[in-house]
Design an enzyme around this catalytic site. Structure first.
Site, PDB file in Angstrom:
ATOM      1  N   GLN A 262       0.829  -1.200   0.000  1.00 48.90           N
ATOM      2  CA  GLN A 262       0.000   0.000   0.000  1.00 48.90           C
ATOM      3  C   GLN A 262       0.868   1.257   0.000  1.00 48.90           C
ATOM      4  O   GLN A 262       1.893   1.319   0.675  1.00 48.90           O
ATOM      5  CB  GLN A 262      -0.928   0.006   1.209  1.00 48.90           C
ATOM      6  CG  GLN A 262      -1.972  -1.100   1.193  1.00 48.90           C
ATOM      7  CD  GLN A 262      -3.014  -0.902   0.103  1.00 48.90           C
ATOM      8  OE1 GLN A 262      -3.249   0.211  -0.369  1.00 48.90           O
ATOM      9  NE2 GLN A 262      -3.647  -1.992  -0.309  1.00 48.90           N
TER      10      GLN A 262
ATOM     11  N   PHE B 226      -5.581 -13.036  -4.227  1.00 48.11           N
ATOM     12  CA  PHE B 226      -4.704 -11.877  -4.444  1.00 48.11           C
ATOM     13  C   PHE B 226      -4.101 -11.461  -3.101  1.00 48.11           C
ATOM     14  O   PHE B 226      -4.168 -10.302  -2.695  1.00 48.11           O
ATOM     15  CB  PHE B 226      -5.482 -10.711  -5.072  1.00 48.11           C
ATOM     16  CG  PHE B 226      -6.276 -11.087  -6.294  1.00 48.11           C
ATOM     17  CD1 PHE B 226      -5.667 -11.199  -7.533  1.00 48.11           C
ATOM     18  CD2 PHE B 226      -7.638 -11.337  -6.201  1.00 48.11           C
ATOM     19  CE1 PHE B 226      -6.406 -11.544  -8.665  1.00 48.11           C
ATOM     20  CE2 PHE B 226      -8.385 -11.681  -7.321  1.00 48.11           C
ATOM     21  CZ  PHE B 226      -7.765 -11.785  -8.559  1.00 48.11           C
TER      22      PHE B 226
ATOM     23  N   GLU C  42      -1.934 -16.339  -4.628  1.00 45.24           N
ATOM     24  CA  GLU C  42      -1.247 -15.137  -5.094  1.00 45.24           C
ATOM     25  C   GLU C  42      -0.426 -15.505  -6.325  1.00 45.24           C
ATOM     26  O   GLU C  42       0.184 -16.577  -6.374  1.00 45.24           O
ATOM     27  CB  GLU C  42      -0.351 -14.574  -3.991  1.00 45.24           C
ATOM     28  CG  GLU C  42       0.704 -13.579  -4.424  1.00 45.24           C
ATOM     29  CD  GLU C  42       0.122 -12.336  -5.088  1.00 45.24           C
ATOM     30  OE1 GLU C  42       0.757 -11.836  -6.042  1.00 45.24           O
ATOM     31  OE2 GLU C  42      -0.956 -11.874  -4.666  1.00 45.24           O
TER      32      GLU C  42
ATOM     33  N   ASP D 292      -8.524  -8.963  -2.650  1.00 41.32           N
ATOM     34  CA  ASP D 292      -8.045  -7.608  -2.930  1.00 41.32           C
ATOM     35  C   ASP D 292      -7.501  -7.606  -4.354  1.00 41.32           C
ATOM     36  O   ASP D 292      -6.288  -7.609  -4.574  1.00 41.32           O
ATOM     37  CB  ASP D 292      -6.962  -7.225  -1.920  1.00 41.32           C
ATOM     38  CG  ASP D 292      -6.490  -5.785  -2.073  1.00 41.32           C
ATOM     39  OD1 ASP D 292      -7.062  -5.054  -2.903  1.00 41.32           O
ATOM     40  OD2 ASP D 292      -5.544  -5.395  -1.360  1.00 41.32           O
TER      41      ASP D 292
ATOM     42  N   CYS E 195      -9.976  -1.051  -5.525  1.00 38.77           N
ATOM     43  CA  CYS E 195      -9.263   0.206  -5.745  1.00 38.77           C
ATOM     44  C   CYS E 195      -9.767   0.949  -6.975  1.00 38.77           C
ATOM     45  O   CYS E 195      -9.201   1.978  -7.343  1.00 38.77           O
ATOM     46  CB  CYS E 195      -7.759  -0.038  -5.853  1.00 38.77           C
ATOM     47  SG  CYS E 195      -7.282  -1.135  -7.204  1.00 38.77           S
TER      48      CYS E 195
END
Length: 405
Positions: A244, A272, A293, A336, A363
């Site tokens: 982030q 993710f 992932e 995410d 996002c």
């Protein structure tokens, strides 16, 4: 083209522009704020749509401020499209865009569900400047740190970066000859409060002294790693991998996701999962935890973070799509995804896996609106929605939503 027109600015549009109208034609105007009257120069025009840039404000909004980055305003540098809007005005702008995109893309059912939830936007910090711990820039032909002019491939040399934290701005990267960069390189700078800054180019990593440095970055995390607690831990991730960008984002998103998941989420699958930001909290709550992932180094980091905290999970490197979840069963999903969102097929696969609750971190406003419609079509109810202003002075906003059966 090039004509200057007078416009009454109506509502914000997704992407950082505002809507004005001229003879029935929609004009997307940069540098304006809803409610203002401006003079704007037409930059590009199609049959029913045109783009324009504000050149004079005739009637200013009370949310207008002096631009936070005068160079960006003058040169049209991208990435600070709301640099002329107050933090409070920016959050109101983003809330309006979320509602509009949910209605336009998600449909009436999604819009009604979101309205019922009365979603709020929480600021990332009390101030908007100097909050980013990760930034990227390009190197122009003269070897200068540069950023692209919005909507073009033209690079503009920069002498500062006001959104970056003090550690990054103190490195002498901008407007000096302290560093010798290779023209054409893309530079990433990471400056965690728990570690020395790292400068990355072409997978090479340097420290603030210009000497080669370890690619591993230590990031602090404060939050309920254990249910009901407030822990302070250090997580590690590669400087080349995602983390982030806002200094407070890990704490805010982690705390929101853990509260949304609850203390007894049953069998959990995380998609993710990155370097394990949410994984370390889920491992303390789940009956069983499996994570997926795509990045090899991120998977390795997640495994090391779990071991360092004495936690266990099945961490799998895999390309994430509907086939990934074939024969999977879970009570709770946490995901995410990248800006493109989850998509219809992956959401159907989660539903087929028996998920009673899905916690979705997004996002991109448009992708979240679209995905919300897919969740509703699978029989889920939209039960929780919270947004975070982790990209102040830009149009970006982070959302955490919960869908339940």
């Amino acid at each position: 083209m090039g004509d200057i027109v007078e416009l009454k600015i109506e509502s914000p549009a997704h992407g950082g522009e505002c809507i004005g109208r001229l003879d029935g034609k929609v004009i997307l105007v940069s540098g304006a704020i809803p409610g203002e009257r401006v003079r704007a120069r037409i930059l590009k025009s199609k049959k029913n749509l045109a783009w324009a840039k504000t050149v004079e404000v005739l009637s200013a909004s009370p949310e207008r401020i002096s631009h936070i980055w005068p160079l960006a305003e003058k040169e049209g540098i991208g990435g600070v499209e709301l640099g002329h809007v107050s933090l409070e005005g920016g959050m109101a702008w983003k809330k309006a865009v979320i509602a509009d995109q949910t209605r336009r893309i998600g449909g009436s059912d999604a819009a009604a569900a979101l309205k019922q939830l009365d979603m709020q936007i929480e600021p990332g910090a009390s101030k908007g400047l100097h909050q980013r711990i990760r930034v990227e820039f390009e190197v122009n032909e003269q070897g200068q740190a540069s950023m692209y002019r919005a909507g073009s491939h033209e690079l503009v040399p920069i002498d500062s970066m006001p959104l970056a934290n003090e550690q990054i701005n103190a490195l002498g990267l901008f407007g000096t000859d302290q560093w010798e960069f290779v023209p054409g390189d893309r530079i990433r700078v990471v400056a965690s409060s728990a570690d020395a800054p790292k400068i990355v180019a072409n997978k090479n990593v340097w420290g603030p002294d210009g000497e080669p440095a370890t690619p591993v970055v230590k990031y602090p995390l404060s939050g309920p790693v254990h249910p009901g607690g407030e822990d302070e831990v250090i997580l590690r991730a590669m400087a080349t991998d995602f983390w982030q960008a806002h200094v407070n984002a890990p704490h805010l998103l982690f705390s929101e996701v853990m509260e949304a998941v609850g203390e007894d989420p049953g069998r959990v699958i995380e998609l993710f999962s990155g370097s394990g930001l949410f994984t370390v909290g889920l491992a303390n709550r789940a009956q069983s935890l499996q994570t997926f992932e795509g990045g090899r180094s991120a998977v390795t980091s997640a495994q090391k973070n779990l071991r360092a905290l004495g936690l266990q999970a099945q961490v799998v490197q895999a390309r994430i799509n509907a086939k990934t979840l074939a024969n999977s069963q879970a009570d709770t999903f946490v995901l995410d995804p990248p800006r493109a969102g989850a998509g219809r097929e992956l959401i159907h696969a989660m539903a087929t896996a028996g998920a009673k609750k899905i916690v979705h971190v997004a996002c991109d406003v448009a992708a979240m609106a679209r995905d919300a419609s897919y969740y509703l079509a699978e029989g889920y109810s939209w039960t929780r929605a919270q947004a975070f202003d982790l990209f102040p002075y830009t149009h970006h906003v982070e959302q955490v939503s919960v869908f339940e059966k």
